[in-house]
Scaffold this motif. Structure first.
Motif, PDB file in Angstrom:
ATOM      1  N   GLY A 349      10.439  -2.430 -11.343  1.00 49.55           N
ATOM      2  CA  GLY A 349       9.864  -3.691 -10.893  1.00 49.55           C
ATOM      3  C   GLY A 349       8.323  -3.163 -10.206  1.00 49.55           C
ATOM      4  O   GLY A 349       7.381  -3.760 -10.695  1.00 49.55           O
ATOM      5  N   VAL A 350       8.420  -2.339  -9.255  1.00 49.41           N
ATOM      6  CA  VAL A 350       7.138  -1.832  -8.840  1.00 49.41           C
ATOM      7  C   VAL A 350       6.098  -1.232  -9.944  1.00 49.41           C
ATOM      8  O   VAL A 350       4.921  -1.376  -9.954  1.00 49.41           O
ATOM      9  N   LEU A 351       6.832  -0.594 -10.988  1.00 51.59           N
ATOM     10  CA  LEU A 351       5.842   0.207 -11.690  1.00 51.59           C
ATOM     11  C   LEU A 351       5.293  -1.025 -12.822  1.00 51.59           C
ATOM     12  O   LEU A 351       4.305  -0.689 -13.539  1.00 51.59           O
ATOM     13  N   THR A 352       5.879  -2.367 -12.898  1.00 54.76           N
ATOM     14  CA  THR A 352       5.280  -3.078 -13.835  1.00 54.76           C
ATOM     15  C   THR A 352       3.782  -3.629 -13.317  1.00 54.76           C
ATOM     16  O   THR A 352       3.071  -4.401 -13.883  1.00 54.76           O
ATOM     17  N   THR A 353       3.559  -3.264 -12.209  1.00 53.98           N
ATOM     18  CA  THR A 353       2.341  -3.606 -11.403  1.00 53.98           C
ATOM     19  C   THR A 353       1.177  -2.579 -11.373  1.00 53.98           C
ATOM     20  O   THR A 353       0.246  -2.832 -11.194  1.00 53.98           O
ATOM     21  N   VAL A 354       1.658  -1.554 -12.130  1.00 56.92           N
ATOM     22  CA  VAL A 354       0.620  -0.493 -12.405  1.00 56.92           C
ATOM     23  C   VAL A 354      -0.570  -0.961 -13.530  1.00 56.92           C
ATOM     24  O   VAL A 354      -0.301  -1.555 -14.313  1.00 56.92           O
ATOM     25  N   SER A 355      -1.734  -0.690 -12.941  1.00 54.58           N
ATOM     26  CA  SER A 355      -2.940  -0.873 -13.826  1.00 54.58           C
ATOM     27  C   SER A 355      -3.668   0.282 -14.313  1.00 54.58           C
ATOM     28  O   SER A 355      -3.391   1.349 -13.761  1.00 54.58           O
ATOM     29  N   ALA A 356      -4.693   0.183 -14.795  1.00 52.38           N
ATOM     30  CA  ALA A 356      -5.693   1.354 -15.179  1.00 52.38           C
ATOM     31  C   ALA A 356      -6.359   1.844 -13.840  1.00 52.38           C
ATOM     32  O   ALA A 356      -6.916   3.026 -13.786  1.00 52.38           O
ATOM     33  N   SER A 357      -6.540   0.861 -12.925  1.00 54.24           N
ATOM     34  CA  SER A 357      -7.104   1.403 -11.579  1.00 54.24           C
ATOM     35  C   SER A 357      -6.203   1.634 -10.508  1.00 54.24           C
ATOM     36  O   SER A 357      -6.622   1.710  -9.372  1.00 54.24           O
ATOM     37  N   THR A 358      -4.803   1.605 -10.705  1.00 52.88           N
ATOM     38  CA  THR A 358      -3.880   1.734  -9.520  1.00 52.88           C
ATOM     39  C   THR A 358      -3.859   3.001  -8.899  1.00 52.88           C
ATOM     40  O   THR A 358      -3.826   3.050  -7.581  1.00 52.88           O
ATOM     41  N   GLY A 359      -3.888   4.183  -9.596  1.00 50.27           N
ATOM     42  CA  GLY A 359      -3.957   5.396  -9.101  1.00 50.27           C
ATOM     43  C   GLY A 359      -2.546   5.988  -9.107  1.00 50.27           C
ATOM     44  O   GLY A 359      -1.626   5.006  -9.777  1.00 50.27           O
ATOM     45  N   PHE A 360      -2.100   6.778  -7.910  1.00 50.61           N
ATOM     46  CA  PHE A 360      -0.789   7.425  -8.031  1.00 50.61           C
ATOM     47  C   PHE A 360       0.177   6.858  -6.843  1.00 50.61           C
ATOM     48  O   PHE A 360       1.394   7.044  -6.745  1.00 50.61           O
ATOM     49  N   ALA A 361      -0.309   6.001  -5.901  1.00 53.14           N
ATOM     50  CA  ALA A 361       0.255   5.586  -4.725  1.00 53.14           C
ATOM     51  C   ALA A 361       1.389   4.741  -5.340  1.00 53.14           C
ATOM     52  O   ALA A 361       2.776   4.839  -4.808  1.00 53.14           O
ATOM     53  N   VAL A 362       1.409   3.690  -6.005  1.00 45.95           N
ATOM     54  CA  VAL A 362       2.385   2.947  -6.572  1.00 45.95           C
ATOM     55  C   VAL A 362       3.479   3.402  -7.261  1.00 45.95           C
ATOM     56  O   VAL A 362       4.528   3.340  -7.266  1.00 45.95           O
ATOM     57  N   PRO A 363       2.990   4.460  -8.404  1.00 43.50           N
ATOM     58  CA  PRO A 363       3.838   4.970  -9.058  1.00 43.50           C
ATOM     59  C   PRO A 363       4.683   6.044  -8.050  1.00 43.50           C
ATOM     60  O   PRO A 363       5.966   6.503  -8.533  1.00 43.50           O
ATOM     61  N   ALA A 364       4.217   6.523  -7.123  1.00 45.30           N
ATOM     62  CA  ALA A 364       4.993   7.525  -6.172  1.00 45.30           C
ATOM     63  C   ALA A 364       5.939   6.749  -5.468  1.00 45.30           C
ATOM     64  O   ALA A 364       7.253   7.317  -5.332  1.00 45.30           O
ATOM     65  N   VAL A 365       5.678   5.661  -5.122  1.00 46.95           N
ATOM     66  CA  VAL A 365       6.737   4.897  -4.494  1.00 46.95           C
ATOM     67  C   VAL A 365       7.863   4.465  -5.316  1.00 46.95           C
ATOM     68  O   VAL A 365       9.149   4.531  -5.022  1.00 46.95           O
ATOM     69  N   ALA A 366       7.541   4.127  -6.579  1.00 42.96           N
ATOM     70  CA  ALA A 366       8.437   3.836  -7.697  1.00 42.96           C
ATOM     71  C   ALA A 366       9.379   4.916  -7.846  1.00 42.96           C
ATOM     72  O   ALA A 366      10.524   4.830  -8.123  1.00 42.96           O
ATOM     73  N   LEU A 367       8.647   6.084  -7.954  1.00 32.54           N
ATOM     74  CA  LEU A 367       9.505   7.406  -8.422  1.00 32.54           C
ATOM     75  C   LEU A 367      10.651   7.807  -7.192  1.00 32.54           C
ATOM     76  O   LEU A 367      11.440   8.213  -7.519  1.00 32.54           O
ATOM     77  N   GLY A 368       9.957   7.622  -5.963  1.00 31.57           N
ATOM     78  CA  GLY A 368      11.083   7.728  -4.830  1.00 31.57           C
ATOM     79  C   GLY A 368      12.229   6.830  -4.981  1.00 31.57           C
ATOM     80  O   GLY A 368      13.230   7.267  -4.821  1.00 31.57           O
ATOM     81  N   LEU A 369      12.080   5.587  -5.443  1.00 34.24           N
ATOM     82  CA  LEU A 369      13.144   4.524  -5.339  1.00 34.24           C
ATOM     83  C   LEU A 369      13.746   4.887  -6.692  1.00 34.24           C
ATOM     84  O   LEU A 369      15.141   4.867  -6.559  1.00 34.24           O
ATOM     85  N   LEU A 370      13.402   5.248  -7.771  1.00 29.68           N
ATOM     86  CA  LEU A 370      14.120   5.757  -9.046  1.00 29.68           C
ATOM     87  C   LEU A 370      15.210   6.603  -8.589  1.00 29.68           C
ATOM     88  O   LEU A 370      16.226   6.716  -8.912  1.00 29.68           O
ATOM     89  N   GLY A 371      14.532   7.808  -7.970  1.00 25.89           N
ATOM     90  CA  GLY A 371      15.333   9.013  -7.601  1.00 25.89           C
ATOM     91  C   GLY A 371      16.514   8.581  -6.604  1.00 25.89           C
ATOM     92  O   GLY A 371      17.855   9.289  -6.847  1.00 25.89           O
ATOM     93  N   LEU A 372      16.328   7.870  -5.667  1.00 25.40           N
ATOM     94  CA  LEU A 372      17.199   7.419  -4.719  1.00 25.40           C
ATOM     95  C   LEU A 372      18.258   6.626  -5.177  1.00 25.40           C
ATOM     96  O   LEU A 372      19.439   6.991  -5.200  1.00 25.40           O
ATOM     97  N   GLY A 373      17.925   5.610  -6.160  1.00 27.26           N
ATOM     98  CA  GLY A 373      18.956   4.903  -6.971  1.00 27.26           C
ATOM     99  C   GLY A 373      19.777   5.660  -7.645  1.00 27.26           C
ATOM    100  O   GLY A 373      20.987   5.342  -7.921  1.00 27.26           O
ATOM    101  N   ALA A 374      19.292   6.490  -8.728  1.00 30.98           N
ATOM    102  CA  ALA A 374      19.912   7.455  -9.647  1.00 30.98           C
ATOM    103  C   ALA A 374      20.702   8.322  -8.914  1.00 30.98           C
ATOM    104  O   ALA A 374      21.995   8.532  -9.307  1.00 30.98           O
ATOM    105  N   GLY A 375      20.321   8.791  -7.754  1.00 26.45           N
ATOM    106  CA  GLY A 375      21.172   9.711  -6.985  1.00 26.45           C
ATOM    107  C   GLY A 375      22.459   9.019  -6.357  1.00 26.45           C
ATOM    108  O   GLY A 375      23.636   9.918  -6.374  1.00 26.45           O
ATOM    109  N   LEU A 376      22.422   7.938  -6.138  1.00 28.17           N
ATOM    110  CA  LEU A 376      23.527   7.120  -5.438  1.00 28.17           C
ATOM    111  C   LEU A 376      24.457   6.647  -6.872  1.00 28.17           C
ATOM    112  O   LEU A 376      25.683   6.995  -6.770  1.00 28.17           O
ATOM    113  N   ALA A 377      23.972   6.389  -7.850  1.00 33.59           N
ATOM    114  CA  ALA A 377      24.612   5.619  -9.093  1.00 33.59           C
ATOM    115  C   ALA A 377      25.349   6.326  -9.924  1.00 33.59           C
ATOM    116  O   ALA A 377      26.085   6.332 -10.594  1.00 33.59           O
ATOM    117  N   MET A 378      24.331   7.446 -10.422  1.00 35.10           N
ATOM    118  CA  MET A 378      24.921   8.139 -11.814  1.00 35.10           C
ATOM    119  C   MET A 378      25.920   9.291 -11.485  1.00 35.10           C
ATOM    120  O   MET A 378      26.946   9.299 -12.232  1.00 35.10           O
TER     121      MET A 378
END
Length: 506
Positions: A349-378
């Motif tokens: 959901g966080v990654l859906t807000t990314v645009s051409a001018s977003t930069g890396f801050a939003v993807p970094a937060v999203a990747l952190g959440l993705l790793g945490l969730g995958a580490g718990l669930a998989m």
């Protein structure tokens, strides 16, 4: 009534050395996959590869890997898991060495097919050997170490790949597999005993049906952007997939010696864990490919910097894995899978807000959440699935687990990659040259200082990327709900000693 656990004297004294061999064998697959992801943009430009070439470079490995996993797992149970793993390592290493001389997309695809065959021989053997060498008391610790090594590879291989690309060429990312393979082969021959399950008649017809069905299914999905779902030869390919997979299910349910014990799917934890794992991987499948292109083509980052960008994902995945191992005994698999998948859905959901001018801050937060969730669930989903498989079928059971995950990955790369390519073409301005309409790499290659075309390509890519991640969020949310509704609220059980015996040939 539970029988006593095996005494410590019955444990293989070389089991921790064996674990090192298994970790090295798995590490080579992780390193190759992640390093190649970082190298895709440079490789695409150097080989003048089209968007479909790029997809085939990635998918040729995955679809062959997924198509042959069940067959290789059965081979390990019948003829020896160490033997099959060593053969797979030798083939993977030889193909990696050949890839360093590749000079066209076709040559890269060919060696990736060979690497896929080798990887299919390696992966089921590593997990099946692990769950038979370690008893129930030590298995969680061994699994944590095995997963941690994979996390180290996840962090280090993109950075290593980026450094090699910057200082040498993209060919170097294949060469780094060679010394790891050589070390794993020598260690396996010296340290690892042979193990196999009770003899069972081969099932060649089932093997052919499963491989043909999976390959045809992924092939059909990859061709959708170019030919449509039912245009040209797509309808024929889809028909082959449906007939082959349907025939596989029918055959496995009627033959006296099935390659895959489909009766396992009658168990709610197995079926729930399997389907949830597949849906989860479909959502995740194309993320790394899409995000790597965003970092390098939209933000203009170097391969090294793009590789470092995935550090939050790897670190939080390791944290989630350690936390999940401690929480499973208290919460059970069902709750842990639900919580982890909802965290992953939030990252999409966080990654859906990314645009051409977003930069890396939003993807970094999203990747952190993705790793945490995958580490718990998989790990919880895999443990729930593997806990239902008899020890004598550890090889094919491990292969079934890997097939479900890898099939989901293949379908995810194909589906999300197809959606991204279609969306990109749809959002590019009318009158854009053909090669620029099919991929952002093609658009930037012919821009030659045309800032208008560059800006249009970046905007079209991020718009399409947002829609792709929306689908990923929906898929992971569906997987979370499915896991919660289908699975039983079970916790890890210490298995009786008799159930952990296997036929071992030394």
């Amino acid at each position: 009534m539970n029988t006593p656990q095996p005494s410590t004297a019955s444990r293989d004294p070389r089991r921790w050395w064996i674990l090192i061999v298994l970790c090295l064998s798995s590490l080579v697959l992780v390193v190759d996959s992640m390093a190649l992801t970082v190298a895709v943009p440079r490789m695409t430009a150097d080989l003048h590869a089209s968007a479909q070439d790029t997809q085939w470079i990635l998918d040729s490995y995955v679809l062959v890997f997924a198509g042959l996993l069940l067959t290789s797992g059965g081979l390990g149970d019948r003829f020896g898991r160490r033997k099959v793993m060593i053969i797979g390592l030798l083939l993977f290493g030889a193909a990696s060495l050949a890839a360093t001389f590749a000079a066209s997309p076709g040559q890269v695809i060919a060696v990736r097919v060979l690497m896929g065959i080798g990887g299919a021989l390696i992966m089921p053997s590593t997990l099946s050997i692990l769950i038979t060498v370690f008893d129930a008391a030590e298995r969680p610790k061994a699994m944590a170490a095995w997963t941690s090594v994979a996390m180290v590879g996840l962090v280090g291989s993109p950075v290593l790949g980026g450094v090699l690309i910057d200082h040498f060429s993209w060919h170097a990312i294949f060469f780094i597999n060679v010394p790891v393979v050589a070390l794993a082969v020598v260690a396996g021959l010296v340290l690892m005993p042979e193990s196999k399950g009770p003899w069972q008649r081969p099932d060649p017809f089932g093997a052919v049906l499963s491989a043909a069905g999976m390959i045809a299914l992924v092939w059909w999905i990859i061709g959708i952007p170019a030919h449509g779902a039912f245009g040209a030869g797509s309808a024929v390919t889809l028909a082959v997939a449906v007939v082959a997979l349907g025939g596989f299910v029918a055959w496995e349910n009627t033959t006296r010696d099935p390659m895959v014990p489909l009766v396992l799917f009658k168990q709610r934890n197995f079926s729930g864990g399997s389907v949830s794992l597949a849906l989860l991987q479909i959502g995740n499948g194309g993320l790394l490919l899409v995000l790597t292109q965003y970092l390098q083509f939209v933000l203009g980052w170097s391969p090294v910097k793009a590789g470092l960008a995935f550090v939050p994902l790897a670190i939080t995945a390791l944290i989630g894995n350690v936390a999940g191992a401690k929480l499973t005994a208290k919460t059970g698999y069902r709750i842990l899978i639900l919580a982890g998948m909802l965290v992953m859905a939030a990252s999409f959901g966080v990654l859906t807000t990314v645009s051409a001018s977003t930069g890396f801050a939003v993807p970094a937060v999203a990747l952190g959440l993705l790793g945490l969730g995958a580490g718990l669930a998989m790990p919880a989903a895999v443990a729930a699935l593997m806990g239902t498989i008899p020890p004598e079928q550890a090889g094919v059971g491990s292969a079934l687990n890997d097939t479900i995950g890898q099939s989901g990955t293949a379908l995810g790369v194909a589906i999300l990659g197809s959606l991204l390519a279609s969306g990109f073409a749809r959002h590019m301005p009318a009158g854009t040259p053909g090669s620029a309409r099919h991929s952002i790499a093609g658009a930037l290659a012919i821009a030659h200082g045309d800032t208008g075309l560059v800006q249009a390509a970046r905007q079209a890519f991020t718009t399409s990327m947002s829609a792709t991640f929306t689908l990923g969020a929906i898929g992971v949310t569906a997987a979370a709900l499915l896991a919660f509704l289908v699975m039983r609220d079970s916790k890890p059980q210490i298995a009786p000693a008799e159930e952990r015996e296997l036929v071992t040939a030394r």
